[in-house]
Write a protein that holds these residues in place. Structure first.
Motif, PDB file in Angstrom:
ATOM      1  N   ALA A  23      33.446  -6.268  25.759  1.00  0.00           N
ATOM      2  CA  ALA A  23      31.989  -6.419  25.670  1.00  0.00           C
ATOM      3  C   ALA A  23      31.539  -7.717  26.334  1.00  0.00           C
ATOM      4  O   ALA A  23      30.567  -7.730  27.096  1.00  0.00           O
ATOM      5  N   ALA A  24      32.241  -8.809  26.062  1.00  0.00           N
ATOM      6  CA  ALA A  24      31.876 -10.098  26.658  1.00  0.00           C
ATOM      7  C   ALA A  24      32.058 -10.074  28.171  1.00  0.00           C
ATOM      8  O   ALA A  24      31.207 -10.568  28.916  1.00  0.00           O
ATOM      9  N   ARG A  52      22.630 -17.009  35.327  1.00  0.00           N
ATOM     10  CA  ARG A  52      22.689 -15.543  35.305  1.00  0.00           C
ATOM     11  C   ARG A  52      22.613 -14.939  33.905  1.00  0.00           C
ATOM     12  O   ARG A  52      22.207 -13.787  33.739  1.00  0.00           O
ATOM     13  N   THR A  53      23.058 -15.680  32.884  1.00  0.00           N
ATOM     14  CA  THR A  53      23.064 -15.145  31.528  1.00  0.00           C
ATOM     15  C   THR A  53      23.046 -16.285  30.526  1.00  0.00           C
ATOM     16  O   THR A  53      23.001 -17.451  30.902  1.00  0.00           O
ATOM     17  N   ASP A  54      23.065 -15.942  29.255  1.00  0.00           N
ATOM     18  CA  ASP A  54      23.145 -16.951  28.203  1.00  0.00           C
ATOM     19  C   ASP A  54      24.023 -16.436  27.070  1.00  0.00           C
ATOM     20  O   ASP A  54      24.412 -15.268  27.053  1.00  0.00           O
ATOM     21  N   ALA A  55      24.336 -17.308  26.141  1.00  0.00           N
ATOM     22  CA  ALA A  55      25.235 -16.950  25.046  1.00  0.00           C
ATOM     23  C   ALA A  55      24.640 -15.855  24.162  1.00  0.00           C
ATOM     24  O   ALA A  55      25.369 -15.011  23.640  1.00  0.00           O
ATOM     25  N   GLN A  56      23.330 -15.843  24.011  1.00  0.00           N
ATOM     26  CA  GLN A  56      22.686 -14.829  23.169  1.00  0.00           C
ATOM     27  C   GLN A  56      22.848 -13.426  23.760  1.00  0.00           C
ATOM     28  O   GLN A  56      22.999 -12.455  23.023  1.00  0.00           O
ATOM     29  N   THR A  57      22.829 -13.311  25.072  1.00  0.00           N
ATOM     30  CA  THR A  57      23.027 -12.013  25.713  1.00  0.00           C
ATOM     31  C   THR A  57      24.436 -11.502  25.446  1.00  0.00           C
ATOM     32  O   THR A  57      24.635 -10.317  25.162  1.00  0.00           O
ATOM     33  N   GLU A  63      27.585  -7.525  19.457  1.00  0.00           N
ATOM     34  CA  GLU A  63      27.000  -6.845  18.294  1.00  0.00           C
ATOM     35  C   GLU A  63      26.784  -5.359  18.568  1.00  0.00           C
ATOM     36  O   GLU A  63      26.904  -4.537  17.660  1.00  0.00           O
ATOM     37  N   THR A  64      26.505  -5.007  19.813  1.00  0.00           N
ATOM     38  CA  THR A  64      26.305  -3.609  20.187  1.00  0.00           C
ATOM     39  C   THR A  64      27.553  -2.766  19.944  1.00  0.00           C
ATOM     40  O   THR A  64      27.452  -1.588  19.619  1.00  0.00           O
TER      41      THR A  64
END
Length: 75
Positions: A23-24, A52-57, A63-64
């Motif tokens: 997932a990560a 490009r992204t953040d830790a919350q994404t 979690e998905t």
């Protein structure tokens, strides 16, 4: 590049680690070579391109697949 550590709910099986790593790694901007899940500590650590992204994404992606994220730290 920034480094993030996500605290997860207690992991109960080694196959959980594989799902969390996948997932990560699926999030664009995450350096897939740096994704490491610690079964004993219930944490995942990785480096990511903050343009490009953040830790919350990444937390949402984990979690998905069914693993609650309890905390996030970014350095």
């Amino acid at each position: 590049m920034k480094t993030a550590t996500l605290k997860l709910d207690t992991l109960t099986c080694p196959s959980c680690m594989l799902k969390i790593e996948a997932a990560a790694r699926s999030v664009p901007g995450v350096d897939s070579d740096t994704v490491h899940v610690s079964f004993a500590n219930s944490k995942v650590k990785f480096r990511f391109d903050d343009a490009r992204t953040d830790a919350q994404t990444v937390a949402k992606a984990i979690e998905t697949v069914g693993y609650p994220v309890l905390g996030t730290s970014v350095a």
